[in-house]
Design a protein around this motif. Structure first.
Motif, PDB file in Angstrom:
ATOM      1  N   ALA A  48       1.015  -1.144   0.005  1.00 54.21           N
ATOM      2  CA  ALA A  48      -0.128  -0.072  -0.001  1.00 54.21           C
ATOM      3  C   ALA A  48       0.668   1.102  -0.048  1.00 54.21           C
ATOM      4  O   ALA A  48       1.528   1.609   1.142  1.00 54.21           O
ATOM      5  N   LYS A  50       1.759   5.314  -0.651  1.00 55.40           N
ATOM      6  CA  LYS A  50       1.247   6.681  -0.839  1.00 55.40           C
ATOM      7  C   LYS A  50       2.257   7.670  -1.099  1.00 55.40           C
ATOM      8  O   LYS A  50       3.572   7.649  -0.803  1.00 55.40           O
ATOM      9  N   SER A  80      -2.790   7.662  -3.276  1.00 56.43           N
ATOM     10  CA  SER A  80      -2.191   6.205  -2.898  1.00 56.43           C
ATOM     11  C   SER A  80      -3.004   5.222  -3.546  1.00 56.43           C
ATOM     12  O   SER A  80      -3.859   5.575  -4.421  1.00 56.43           O
ATOM     13  N   ASP A  81      -2.515   4.006  -3.613  1.00 55.45           N
ATOM     14  CA  ASP A  81      -2.872   2.944  -4.343  1.00 55.45           C
ATOM     15  C   ASP A  81      -2.263   1.583  -3.676  1.00 55.45           C
ATOM     16  O   ASP A  81      -1.531   1.845  -3.019  1.00 55.45           O
ATOM     17  N   ASN A  82      -2.771   0.578  -4.080  1.00 52.89           N
ATOM     18  CA  ASN A  82      -2.522  -0.837  -3.916  1.00 52.89           C
ATOM     19  C   ASN A  82      -2.050  -1.825  -4.814  1.00 52.89           C
ATOM     20  O   ASN A  82      -2.427  -1.543  -6.074  1.00 52.89           O
ATOM     21  N   ASP A  83      -1.242  -2.521  -4.617  1.00 52.77           N
ATOM     22  CA  ASP A  83      -0.575  -3.486  -5.570  1.00 52.77           C
ATOM     23  C   ASP A  83      -0.020  -4.861  -5.043  1.00 52.77           C
ATOM     24  O   ASP A  83       0.340  -4.832  -3.769  1.00 52.77           O
ATOM     25  N   SER A 113       1.643   1.515  -9.471  1.00 52.07           N
ATOM     26  CA  SER A 113       1.279   2.822 -10.071  1.00 52.07           C
ATOM     27  C   SER A 113      -0.204   3.344  -9.681  1.00 52.07           C
ATOM     28  O   SER A 113      -0.996   3.001  -9.433  1.00 52.07           O
ATOM     29  N   SER A 114       0.407   4.796  -9.027  1.00 51.86           N
ATOM     30  CA  SER A 114      -0.838   5.590  -8.457  1.00 51.86           C
ATOM     31  C   SER A 114      -0.889   6.795  -9.235  1.00 51.86           C
ATOM     32  O   SER A 114       0.330   7.572  -9.547  1.00 51.86           O
ATOM     33  N   LYS A 115      -2.336   7.166  -9.523  1.00 55.77           N
ATOM     34  CA  LYS A 115      -2.486   8.338 -10.260  1.00 55.77           C
ATOM     35  C   LYS A 115      -3.601   9.211  -9.661  1.00 55.77           C
ATOM     36  O   LYS A 115      -4.437   8.627  -9.227  1.00 55.77           O
ATOM     37  N   LYS A 116      -3.527  10.670  -9.881  1.00 57.93           N
ATOM     38  CA  LYS A 116      -4.638  11.480  -9.557  1.00 57.93           C
ATOM     39  C   LYS A 116      -4.578  12.337 -10.576  1.00 57.93           C
ATOM     40  O   LYS A 116      -3.803  12.879 -11.375  1.00 57.93           O
ATOM     41  N   ARG A 136       1.028  10.967 -11.710  1.00 59.20           N
ATOM     42  CA  ARG A 136       1.388   9.622 -11.764  1.00 59.20           C
ATOM     43  C   ARG A 136       2.801   9.345 -11.026  1.00 59.20           C
ATOM     44  O   ARG A 136       3.792   9.673 -11.507  1.00 59.20           O
TER      45      ARG A 136
END
Length: 262
Positions: A48, A50, A80-83, A113-116, A136
């Motif tokens: 996870a 951030k 944030s994101d999870n993988d 890979s996290s994007k907003k 990203r």
């Protein structure tokens, strides 16, 4: 009276002998197995991540000065994101009674890979114009070297570790506003090796033939995963405004796997 004394003496001796046997069994049960030597393994888990960005526009000849704080607060929001992740483990340990010391190297592989972003964010002080943007951050792999200290009991071992970690990050930023007369945009992309710190706690349960069930929690922090600038693009115009890009990255990883001692 003498018989009672003999019975009492025998009872005391029996209780004492039983206590010694019990203590001996407990001591034998708590005596740790041998955790010294080399080991290698692999673990699968979930990461996870951030991103904490700081992106701000300089006061040039395009942006309204009163909009600069709005731009910064919009671009600088955490995301944030999870993988899933895989960890390849290699280390060496030596043992002194219940205490175990070691040095471990981990190779981490993930597809993080996290994007907003937004498609049409209205300028706070210029409501007739809106802008779209995206940010990203990608992290594919990293390597760490961690000193470890642990405590062993029975066939279990709990380790605490802390050390440096080196990872490769990719950062991408895109900006475009709706001012059709100038078609203002900005693009920035950068790949960077970033140095951080990792700390972790792992639990090991030794099976037969020196195989070990492995479970771990790891926290990592990178203070600087991007550091750069990007300008504004527009046909037939020269704008002096720039975007300054900076970001830190942190992650929590939980994984389980199998390790072999040899």
């Amino acid at each position: 009276m003498q018989l009672k004394s003999i019975k009492k003496s025998c009872a005391i001796n029996f209780i004492g002998a039983l206590s010694l046997v019990t203590l001996s069994c407990v001591a034998q049960a708590n005596e740790p197995v041998d955790w010294s030597g080399q080991y290698a393994g692999v673990a699968l888990g979930v990461v996870a991540g951030k991103v904490n960005p700081t992106v701000e526009a300089t006061d040039g000849n395009y942006f309204n000065t009163n909009n600069l704080s709005d731009l910064k607060s919009t671009f600088s929001q955490d995301f944030s994101d999870n993988d899933v992740s895989a960890t390849f483990i290699y280390g060496y340990q030596w043992q002194q009674e219940n205490w175990v010391y070691g040095l471990e190297t981990n190779l981490f592989v993930s597809n993080f890979s996290s994007k907003k972003g937004e498609n049409a964010h209205v300028y706070e002080n210029t409501p007739t114009i809106s802008y779209g943007y995206s940010e990203r951050v990608e992290n594919k792999f990293g390597i760490s070297v961690k000193p470890k200290v642990g405590y062993a009991f029975d066939n279990m071992l709990i380790n605490f570790s802390v050390g440096p970690i080196l990872s490769k990050f990719k950062y991408t930023f895109n900006f475009n506003d709706s001012n059709s007369t100038t078609d203002v945009s900005s693009e920035y992309s950068d790949s960077k090796w970033a140095l951080g710190v990792t700390t972790g706690l792992d639990f090991n349960y030794k099976l037969e033939n020196d195989y070990v069930l492995y479970a771990s929690y790891m926290y990592t922090y990178y203070p600087d995963v991007v550091d750069g600038k990007s300008g504004l693009n527009a046909s037939n115009f020269t704008w002096t405004d720039e975007f300054k890009h900076d970001a830190s990255f942190s992650s929590h990883t939980v994984s389980v796997g199998l390790v072999k001692y040899f």
